[in-house]
Design a protein around this motif. Structure first.
Motif, PDB file in Angstrom:
ATOM      1  N   VAL A   1      18.376  26.152 -38.904  1.00 28.34           N
ATOM      2  CA  VAL A   1      19.142  25.301 -37.534  1.00 28.34           C
ATOM      3  C   VAL A   1      19.857  24.255 -38.296  1.00 28.34           C
ATOM      4  CG1 VAL A   1      18.599  23.727 -35.599  1.00 28.34           C
ATOM      5  CG2 VAL A   1      17.096  25.673 -36.085  1.00 28.34           C
ATOM      6  N   THR A   2      21.132  24.446 -38.008  1.00 27.66           N
ATOM      7  CA  THR A   2      22.083  23.553 -38.304  1.00 27.66           C
ATOM      8  C   THR A   2      22.712  22.343 -37.364  1.00 27.66           C
ATOM      9  OG1 THR A   2      23.228  25.053 -40.094  1.00 27.66           O
ATOM     10  CG2 THR A   2      24.360  22.828 -39.331  1.00 27.66           C
ATOM     11  N   LEU A   3      22.509  21.146 -37.589  1.00 28.89           N
ATOM     12  CA  LEU A   3      22.734  19.909 -36.789  1.00 28.89           C
ATOM     13  C   LEU A   3      23.753  19.056 -37.279  1.00 28.89           C
ATOM     14  CD1 LEU A   3      19.222  18.984 -35.363  1.00 28.89           C
ATOM     15  CD2 LEU A   3      20.785  20.563 -34.293  1.00 28.89           C
ATOM     16  N   ARG A   4      24.753  18.483 -36.528  1.00 25.22           N
ATOM     17  CA  ARG A   4      25.670  17.418 -37.094  1.00 25.22           C
ATOM     18  C   ARG A   4      25.438  16.247 -36.640  1.00 25.22           C
ATOM     19  NH1 ARG A   4      30.465  19.627 -35.455  1.00 25.22           N
ATOM     20  NH2 ARG A   4      30.908  20.668 -37.247  1.00 25.22           N
ATOM     21  N   ASP A   5      25.188  15.210 -37.736  1.00 24.91           N
ATOM     22  CA  ASP A   5      25.000  13.638 -37.372  1.00 24.91           C
ATOM     23  C   ASP A   5      26.231  13.087 -37.917  1.00 24.91           C
ATOM     24  OD1 ASP A   5      24.080  11.283 -37.013  1.00 24.91           O
ATOM     25  OD2 ASP A   5      23.112  11.398 -39.022  1.00 24.91           O
ATOM     26  N   GLY A   6      27.319  12.754 -36.643  1.00 18.32           N
ATOM     27  CA  GLY A   6      28.310  12.418 -37.330  1.00 18.32           C
ATOM     28  C   GLY A   6      29.338  13.256 -37.876  1.00 18.32           C
ATOM     29  N   LYS A   7      29.713  12.836 -38.997  1.00 21.48           N
ATOM     30  CA  LYS A   7      30.505  14.194 -39.622  1.00 21.48           C
ATOM     31  C   LYS A   7      29.770  14.868 -40.549  1.00 21.48           C
ATOM     32  CE  LYS A   7      34.842  11.489 -39.350  1.00 21.48           C
ATOM     33  NZ  LYS A   7      35.861  11.086 -39.986  1.00 21.48           N
ATOM     34  N   ASN A   8      28.264  14.818 -40.768  1.00 18.19           N
ATOM     35  CA  ASN A   8      27.695  15.656 -41.576  1.00 18.19           C
ATOM     36  C   ASN A   8      26.884  16.597 -40.958  1.00 18.19           C
ATOM     37  OD1 ASN A   8      28.423  13.672 -43.723  1.00 18.19           O
ATOM     38  ND2 ASN A   8      26.645  12.325 -43.438  1.00 18.19           N
ATOM     39  N   ASN A   9      26.673  17.786 -41.661  1.00 15.52           N
ATOM     40  CA  ASN A   9      26.052  18.816 -41.237  1.00 15.52           C
ATOM     41  C   ASN A   9      24.957  18.760 -41.954  1.00 15.52           C
ATOM     42  OD1 ASN A   9      28.115  19.876 -39.236  1.00 15.52           O
ATOM     43  ND2 ASN A   9      28.778  21.355 -40.403  1.00 15.52           N
ATOM     44  N   VAL A  10      23.634  18.885 -41.167  1.00 12.68           N
ATOM     45  CA  VAL A  10      22.347  19.176 -41.978  1.00 12.68           C
ATOM     46  C   VAL A  10      21.599  20.302 -41.868  1.00 12.68           C
ATOM     47  CG1 VAL A  10      20.133  17.817 -42.167  1.00 12.68           C
ATOM     48  CG2 VAL A  10      21.984  16.533 -42.011  1.00 12.68           C
ATOM     49  N   VAL A  11      21.224  21.143 -42.623  1.00  9.56           N
ATOM     50  CA  VAL A  11      20.379  22.307 -42.188  1.00  9.56           C
ATOM     51  C   VAL A  11      18.990  22.208 -42.330  1.00  9.56           C
ATOM     52  CG1 VAL A  11      19.994  24.415 -43.128  1.00  9.56           C
ATOM     53  CG2 VAL A  11      22.342  23.590 -43.536  1.00  9.56           C
ATOM     54  N   ILE A  12      18.314  22.691 -41.276  1.00 10.02           N
ATOM     55  CA  ILE A  12      16.713  22.482 -41.255  1.00 10.02           C
ATOM     56  C   ILE A  12      16.249  23.853 -41.235  1.00 10.02           C
ATOM     57  CG2 ILE A  12      14.848  21.676 -39.945  1.00 10.02           C
ATOM     58  CD1 ILE A  12      18.232  20.430 -38.739  1.00 10.02           C
ATOM     59  N   ALA A  13      15.427  24.126 -42.205  1.00  7.68           N
ATOM     60  CA  ALA A  13      14.773  25.666 -42.363  1.00  7.68           C
ATOM     61  C   ALA A  13      13.499  25.327 -41.470  1.00  7.68           C
ATOM     62  CB  ALA A  13      14.558  25.716 -43.914  1.00  7.68           C
ATOM     63  N   VAL A  14      13.565  26.174 -40.459  1.00  7.41           N
ATOM     64  CA  VAL A  14      12.414  26.129 -39.422  1.00  7.41           C
ATOM     65  C   VAL A  14      11.545  27.391 -39.686  1.00  7.41           C
ATOM     66  CG1 VAL A  14      11.596  25.868 -37.067  1.00  7.41           C
ATOM     67  CG2 VAL A  14      13.643  24.918 -38.069  1.00  7.41           C
ATOM     68  N   THR A  15      10.397  27.026 -40.166  1.00 11.41           N
ATOM     69  CA  THR A  15       9.261  28.449 -40.319  1.00 11.41           C
ATOM     70  C   THR A  15       8.255  28.055 -38.880  1.00 11.41           C
ATOM     71  OG1 THR A  15       9.615  28.083 -42.752  1.00 11.41           O
ATOM     72  CG2 THR A  15       7.723  29.271 -41.726  1.00 11.41           C
ATOM     73  N   TYR A  16       8.193  29.418 -38.444  1.00 13.70           N
ATOM     74  CA  TYR A  16       7.357  29.583 -37.282  1.00 13.70           C
ATOM     75  C   TYR A  16       5.830  29.780 -37.771  1.00 13.70           C
ATOM     76  CZ  TYR A  16      11.342  29.773 -33.946  1.00 13.70           C
ATOM     77  OH  TYR A  16      12.569  29.615 -33.628  1.00 13.70           O
ATOM     78  N   ASN A  17       4.994  29.084 -37.457  1.00 17.67           N
ATOM     79  CA  ASN A  17       3.492  29.213 -38.148  1.00 17.67           C
ATOM     80  C   ASN A  17       2.732  30.044 -37.010  1.00 17.67           C
ATOM     81  OD1 ASN A  17       4.054  27.837 -40.548  1.00 17.67           O
ATOM     82  ND2 ASN A  17       3.702  25.970 -39.556  1.00 17.67           N
ATOM     83  N   HIS A  18       1.744  30.803 -37.405  1.00 12.96           N
ATOM     84  CA  HIS A  18       1.029  31.547 -36.270  1.00 12.96           C
ATOM     85  C   HIS A  18       0.307  30.572 -35.504  1.00 12.96           C
ATOM     86  CE1 HIS A  18       2.050  35.336 -38.353  1.00 12.96           C
ATOM     87  NE2 HIS A  18       1.589  35.039 -39.482  1.00 12.96           N
ATOM     88  N   ASP A  19      -0.090  29.356 -35.893  1.00 12.55           N
ATOM     89  CA  ASP A  19      -1.014  28.514 -35.028  1.00 12.55           C
ATOM     90  C   ASP A  19      -0.097  27.934 -33.872  1.00 12.55           C
ATOM     91  OD1 ASP A  19       0.368  26.740 -36.581  1.00 12.55           O
ATOM     92  OD2 ASP A  19      -1.584  25.734 -37.240  1.00 12.55           O
ATOM     93  N   GLY A  20       1.185  28.172 -34.059  1.00 14.89           N
ATOM     94  CA  GLY A  20       2.168  27.702 -32.979  1.00 14.89           C
ATOM     95  C   GLY A  20       2.997  26.477 -33.387  1.00 14.89           C
ATOM     96  N   SER A  21       2.453  25.874 -34.598  1.00 12.45           N
ATOM     97  CA  SER A  21       3.337  24.842 -34.965  1.00 12.45           C
ATOM     98  C   SER A  21       4.334  25.168 -36.167  1.00 12.45           C
ATOM     99  CB  SER A  21       2.332  24.047 -36.231  1.00 12.45           C
ATOM    100  OG  SER A  21       1.921  24.768 -37.131  1.00 12.45           O
ATOM    101  N   TYR A  22       4.955  24.485 -36.605  1.00 13.92           N
ATOM    102  CA  TYR A  22       6.328  24.747 -37.575  1.00 13.92           C
ATOM    103  C   TYR A  22       6.350  23.932 -38.804  1.00 13.92           C
ATOM    104  CZ  TYR A  22       7.858  26.296 -32.654  1.00 13.92           C
ATOM    105  OH  TYR A  22       7.650  27.028 -31.497  1.00 13.92           O
ATOM    106  N   THR A  23       6.805  24.293 -39.596  1.00  7.85           N
ATOM    107  CA  THR A  23       7.051  23.735 -40.959  1.00  7.85           C
ATOM    108  C   THR A  23       8.566  23.645 -40.906  1.00  7.85           C
ATOM    109  OG1 THR A  23       5.023  24.713 -41.949  1.00  7.85           O
ATOM    110  CG2 THR A  23       6.718  23.847 -43.661  1.00  7.85           C
TER     111      THR A  23
END
Length: 725
Positions: free
Chosen positions: A553-575
């Protein structure tokens, strides 16, 4: 019952109900006994106010209508084409269209206002503040037409409206005044000579009006002429009079003003002072009552001087006497505003009064409801003005839709004074103020804490606002200590406007979670709609056999793009992985009213924030503050283009071209004035960013230009071109 006593009976009934609802801490036993006696008192004057026309718009019109409704007095609204669907029109018992959006053709048209008063059979006109509220001719016209003008007599407006005249009257009444030139001779040479005599820095001020219009601070003789011409243009536009006066500018002064009231029986009282020192563009932004650090003896002298000022012009109704105060608490008369002030609610909060009710009572011929000894000061109140403006762009006002608007809950110690609702638009034609947030507490520190808490609950999406700046301002140590003055914002500019700061990675995790959970909610809704639980298009849980699904997931904060690697865990949480940091994230969405809230845990720390996702932007509002992240879109989907603006100076906002200083072929230096625009009741001078030659001027004086429209095209000097390459 005599017809003339109808309004008095209504007023007394309203007074009884209001005082029974006020917190008991605002009323001393002596004062309560006095109120019980006066509840039985009503005068019969022959005046009968059962319907009042409010010759204004927005929050002040709504404010007057609330008191009128409480008193049983019917309200009549007027509106321009731009305000057809506005809040004050909906609140009124009757509403009448009075013309196009420009105020000169609607709200400033005396003839139209009087005509509506006659058609609607309104016995009185309340002018609010701004527009016709300090117009001597309008007050006189009301008198000639037999309509009660809820304000002072025209003579008082005349004497106090012309600053040079008011200074002479005040000096004769024993009110201290600032050294200056207030004469009728208005030649450039005369004004320059008096400025030199007084000594720089000096202040140029329009002799009429207020609100910072036609006011300029001049630091040296070299800049006098340019500032004089600018002040004259703005004064002419705002008050149809370009006469000015020159005054000595008091270094780091405080702006302290006193609320006064007079009646038709020769009585006058003061309701203590307000401090309005913290300003930008010579306009107030946070006001408070009482003024911090004022000695009791100075407070008494201020009030008594203000009453002398009111009595000197036989003042009737609500007025404000404004003083400049130096570091030793010496004070000097500045001007008198012959109307109700924008900041009047802070006075109401600390005195337990309804000043609009007082206005109506006095207009009906009654005496002032309280004597001076019965007006007491209780607690502390703040008012923060919430504007559509960009503090990071020199507080440039803006216009646009209020896509999302939510406020703190109103109660006996929190008031939301506004004339707009979610979905309304802040118009380019009028003042950019969205609302006034007013809070009260037992002391200044408690009131300041309440103000900060309430500001965090004031959430707006759709345009730039000054809310974050107000939070920064009221959290500054010097403001907390009460060390306020009119140079406060320039002095602490760096701390108050520190610029962009990278968001904490935990906030990226919250935003990414909000986006993922909203996607899941949308697919759940799709599944429910299609009634096909096995549809592959309704699955968005990231479940995989034997492995955990990961997406970026890429989000932009001001002029900076930040990539967040989102892992879907089996218990419904996320890493979530951001650069070299890993976060364990869990949460869900809930609804409260019309708002969606994100409750989540990031590495074991729980957060709760209001979540708004509109188009390609994620907004998070919480008690820690607010932040937004953009969701980048592919270039081929972007509708934004900078084509056509290269080598051009563009309009910072929609407005009218007031003056054009250049023509094709002119050579200009960086900083030279190119165009003057009038927008949202302010004058903006657009200057050349670099040296160059004017190639084309796109607009003539008097024409309308939209935001970001090219105004002047110019060719840069060859040396500048080479440097930019």
């Amino acid at each position: 019952m005599a017809a003339g006593s109808a309004v008095s009976v209504l007023l007394v009934a309203a007074e009884r109900n209001r005082w029974q609802r006020l917190p008991s801490l605002l009323l001393s036993p002596r004062r309560w006994a006095w109120k019980q006696r006066t509840m039985k008192y009503a005068t019969t004057t022959g005046r009968n106010i059962t319907k009042v026309l409010i010759a204004n718009r927005g929050e002040i019109a709504c404010r007057v209508m609330r008191t009128a409704k409480k008193m049983g007095v019917r309200s009549v609204a007027v509106y321009s084409e731009a305000d057809r669907n506005s809040m004050h029109v909906d609140m009124a018992d009757e509403a009448y269209a009075i013309g196009p959006a420009p105020s000169q053709q609607s709200y400033l048209s005396m003839e139209k206002i009087i005509q509506v008063a006659k058609i609607s059979a309104a016995q009185a006109i309340h002018p609010g503040y701004g527009f016709l509220s300090e117009n001597m001719e309008f007050a006189e016209l009301c008198k000639q037409e037999g309509i009660i003008f809820i304000g002072p007599p025209s003579s008082a407006i005349r004497d106090m409206g012309i600053k040079s005249t008011s200074k002479s009257i005040m000096a004769a009444a024993g009110v201290p005044v600032v050294e200056g030139y207030h004469g009728e001779e208005q030649s450039d040479q005369c004004l320059r000579e008096h400025a030199a005599r007084i000594g720089y820095p000096v202040m140029i001020k329009a002799v009429r009006g207020g609100g910072g219009k036609g006011m300029r601070i001049v630091q040296s003789a070299e800049e006098f002429q340019e500032q004089l011409e600018s002040a004259r243009r703005e004064a002419k536009k705002s008050f149809n009079d370009d006469a000015v006066l020159i005054e000595k500018f008091v270094d780091t002064p405080r702006h302290v003003e006193v609320q006064v009231f007079g009646d038709h029986h020769g009585n006058a009282v003061y309701l203590f002072e307000r401090d309005c020192s913290v300003q930008r563009r010579h306009q107030k932004i946070i006001e408070e009552a009482p003024a911090p650090g004022i000695k009791p003896e100075v407070r008494k002298k201020l009030g008594e001087a203000a009453v002398r000022a009111a009595k000197a012009v036989n003042y009737v109704g609500a007025g404000t006497v404004e003083f400049i105060m130096d570091s030793k608490q010496n004070f000097y008369f500045m001007e008198m505003n012959t109307r109700l002030q924008v900041e009047h609610p802070v006075t109401e909060m600390v005195t337990g009064t309804d000043l609009v009710e007082w206005q109506l009572r006095i207009a009906a011929g009654e005496k002032i409801p309280l004597s001076q000894e019965d007006i007491t000061l209780q607690g502390h109140a703040f008012e923060a003005r919430i504007y559509a403006e960009d503090p990071n762009n020199n507080f440039m006002p803006g216009a646009g839709p209020l896509v999302h608007l939510s406020t703190p809950p109103a109660d006996s110690s929190t008031r939301i004074e506004t004339g707009v609702r979610q979905g309304d638009e802040v118009s380019v034609h009028y003042d950019p103020m969205i609302a006034k947030l007013v809070v009260w507490a037992a002391d200044r520190q408690a009131a300041l804490m309440k103000l900060r808490h309430s500001l965090r609950q004031y959430n707006i999406v759709g345009l730039h606002t000054n809310i974050d700046f107000l939070l920064s301002l009221c959290g500054h140590p010097e403001f907390e200590a009460g060390h306020v003055h009119t140079d406060f914002i320039p002095q602490h500019h760096k701390a108050l406007l520190s610029g962009w700061k990278a968001a904490a990675k935990e906030l990226f995790c919250q935003a990414a979670l909000g986006l993922v959970l909203q996607e899941r909610a949308m697919t759940d809704a799709f599944n429910l709609h299609t009634q096909d639980q096995f549809s592959p298009f309704s699955l968005c849980n990231g479940r995989r056999l034997n492995i955990n699904y990961t997406r970026n997931v890429t989000l932009r904060d001001g002029k900076n793009n930040v990539v967040i690697a989102v892992t879907y865990n089996h218990d419904g949480s996320y890493t979530m992985q951001i650069e070299d940091q890993t976060f364990q994230v869990l949460g869900d969405l809930s609804s409260e009213g019309d708002c969606t809230y994100l409750k989540c845990s990031v590495n074991g720390v729980t957060h709760k924030a209001k979540l708004i996702i509109l188009e390609n932007t994620i907004y998070l509002f919480s008690m820690e503050g607010s932040i937004k992240f953009d969701i980048p879109v592919p270039k081929y989907l972007s509708s934004l283009s900078s084509e056509g603006t290269q080598g051009a100076t563009v309009a910072p906002m929609t407005g009218t071209i007031e003056k054009v200083f250049v023509k094709a072929g002119d050579r200009v230096k960086a900083g030279d004035s190119l165009v003057v625009m009038i927008a949202m009741k302010m004058e903006h001078t657009i200057k050349a960013p670099k040296d160059g030659t004017i190639k084309k001027v796109f607009y003539k004086e008097g024409s309308q230009a939209n935001r970001h429209a090219p105004l002047v095209e110019f060719e840069e000097e060859e040396s500048d071109k080479r440097e930019s390459e």
